[in-house]
Design a protein around this motif. Structure first.
Motif, short mmCIF file in Angstrom:
data_model
loop_
_atom_site.label_atom_id
_atom_site.label_comp_id
_atom_site.label_asym_id
_atom_site.label_seq_id
_atom_site.Cartn_x
_atom_site.Cartn_y
_atom_site.Cartn_z
N ALA A 136 34.40 29.30 42.75
CA ALA A 136 35.43 30.05 43.48
C ALA A 136 36.24 30.93 42.54
O ALA A 136 36.57 32.06 42.87
CB ALA A 136 36.35 29.08 44.21
N PHE A 137 36.53 30.43 41.35
CA PHE A 137 37.36 31.20 40.44
C PHE A 137 36.55 32.02 39.46
O PHE A 137 37.11 32.84 38.74
CB PHE A 137 38.34 30.28 39.71
N ALA A 138 35.26 31.86 39.44
CA ALA A 138 34.42 32.68 38.58
C ALA A 138 34.20 34.05 39.21
O ALA A 138 33.99 35.04 38.52
CB ALA A 138 33.08 32.00 38.33
N SER A 139 34.27 34.12 40.53
CA SER A 139 34.07 35.41 41.20
C SER A 139 35.31 36.27 41.00
O SER A 139 36.41 35.77 40.93
CB SER A 139 33.81 35.19 42.69
N PRO A 140 35.13 37.58 40.88
CA PRO A 140 36.26 38.45 40.59
C PRO A 140 37.28 38.53 41.72
O PRO A 140 38.45 38.75 41.48
CB PRO A 140 35.62 39.82 40.34
N ALA A 141 36.86 38.39 42.97
CA ALA A 141 37.80 38.49 44.09
C ALA A 141 37.62 37.29 45.01
O ALA A 141 36.51 36.84 45.23
CB ALA A 141 37.58 39.78 44.86
N MET A 142 38.72 36.81 45.54
CA MET A 142 38.64 35.69 46.48
C MET A 142 39.80 35.83 47.46
O MET A 142 40.76 36.54 47.20
CB MET A 142 38.71 34.36 45.74
N ALA A 143 39.66 35.17 48.58
CA ALA A 143 40.73 35.19 49.58
C ALA A 143 41.22 33.76 49.78
O ALA A 143 40.42 32.84 49.90
CB ALA A 143 40.22 35.77 50.89
N GLU A 144 42.51 33.61 49.76
CA GLU A 144 43.11 32.30 49.98
C GLU A 144 44.53 32.50 50.47
O GLU A 144 45.04 33.62 50.49
CB GLU A 144 43.08 31.46 48.69
N ARG A 145 45.17 31.40 50.83
CA ARG A 145 46.54 31.48 51.33
C ARG A 145 47.49 30.78 50.36
O ARG A 145 47.18 29.73 49.81
CB ARG A 145 46.65 30.80 52.70
N MET A 203 56.21 37.98 51.93
CA MET A 203 54.99 38.81 51.91
C MET A 203 53.70 38.00 51.91
O MET A 203 52.72 38.41 52.51
CB MET A 203 54.99 39.73 50.69
N VAL A 204 53.69 36.84 51.21
CA VAL A 204 52.40 36.17 50.98
C VAL A 204 52.24 34.80 51.64
O VAL A 204 51.11 34.39 51.91
CB VAL A 204 52.09 36.04 49.47
N GLU A 205 53.31 34.08 51.87
CA GLU A 205 53.17 32.71 52.34
C GLU A 205 52.47 32.63 53.69
O GLU A 205 52.87 33.27 54.65
CB GLU A 205 54.53 32.02 52.42
N GLY A 206 51.39 31.84 53.71
CA GLY A 206 50.64 31.62 54.94
C GLY A 206 49.73 32.76 55.34
O GLY A 206 49.01 32.65 56.33
N ARG A 207 49.73 33.83 54.59
CA ARG A 207 48.88 34.99 54.91
C ARG A 207 47.65 35.00 54.02
O ARG A 207 47.72 34.61 52.86
CB ARG A 207 49.66 36.28 54.71
N GLU A 208 46.56 35.48 54.58
CA GLU A 208 45.35 35.60 53.76
C GLU A 208 45.59 36.67 52.70
O GLU A 208 45.95 37.79 53.01
CB GLU A 208 44.14 35.94 54.60
N SER A 209 45.40 36.28 51.46
CA SER A 209 45.60 37.18 50.34
C SER A 209 44.30 37.35 49.58
O SER A 209 43.54 36.40 49.43
CB SER A 209 46.65 36.60 49.38
N ARG A 210 44.08 38.57 49.11
CA ARG A 210 42.91 38.82 48.25
C ARG A 210 43.38 38.79 46.82
O ARG A 210 44.36 39.45 46.45
CB ARG A 210 42.28 40.19 48.56
N LEU A 211 42.71 37.99 46.02
CA LEU A 211 43.08 37.82 44.62
C LEU A 211 41.96 38.36 43.74
O LEU A 211 40.80 38.00 43.92
CB LEU A 211 43.29 36.34 44.29
N ASP A 212 42.34 39.22 42.82
CA ASP A 212 41.44 39.69 41.77
C ASP A 212 41.96 39.10 40.48
O ASP A 212 42.96 39.56 39.93
CB ASP A 212 41.42 41.22 41.69
N CYS A 213 41.30 38.04 40.02
CA CYS A 213 41.81 37.27 38.89
C CYS A 213 41.13 37.66 37.59
O CYS A 213 39.93 37.96 37.58
CB CYS A 213 41.62 35.78 39.16
N SER A 214 41.92 37.62 36.52
CA SER A 214 41.39 38.10 35.25
C SER A 214 41.58 37.13 34.08
O SER A 214 41.05 37.37 33.02
CB SER A 214 42.06 39.43 34.89
#
Length: 146
Positions: A13-22, A65-76
């Protein structure tokens, strides 16, 4: 066996560049916790520390802005056991929004100046931290003093 499977799934899950989570909570104006329990440090910005002016406003606005909402994360990367990510909600760059309202600074050392325009706008409008001369006491200097 279950622990190994969970570790593998977490890695993938964290190896991929983008993920969606809340997000389920925000500690301050640039760090929140995901449903999985993982803490995320928002990349390229630095919000006032708790105890500084506008710290609670930054945390509360970020939470809104973010709590409980689907967020797209681009982690580095990682910083102090937190995943460092660019965060987007409904296509909105959350970091840019915080900087544009004067609730966080463009942390140029890490952003490469990506939020300079948003910061210049907040400064021109006297928003948030920019209601103080020169934008007030920077969080990185505040941390160094502690």
């Amino acid at each position: 066996m279950m622990k190994a499977l969970f570790s593998l799934l977490l890695f993938l899950a964290f190896a991929s560049p983008a993920m969606a989570e809340r997000f389920v909570s925000c500690h301050d104006g640039d760090t929140c916790t995901l449903e999985s329990g993982l803490r995320v440090r928002f990349a390229g910005i630095d919000a006032p520390e708790i105890g500084q002016p506008f710290a609670l406003e930054a945390r509360d606005y970020l939470t809104q802005m973010v709590e409980g909402r689907e967020s797209r994360l681009d982690c580095s990367g990682w910083s102090y056991k937190r995943r460092v990510c660019d965060v987007f909600v409904n296509g909105m760059d959350v970091q840019k929004e915080l900087v544009g309202w004067g609730l966080a600074y463009d942390y140029e050392k890490y952003s490469g100046g990506r939020y300079q325009n948003a910061q210049a706008f907040a400064q021109k409008m006297g928003r948030g931290v920019w209601s103080f001369p020169d934008g007030g006491f920077r969080p990185w200097d505040y941390r160094r003093r502690k």
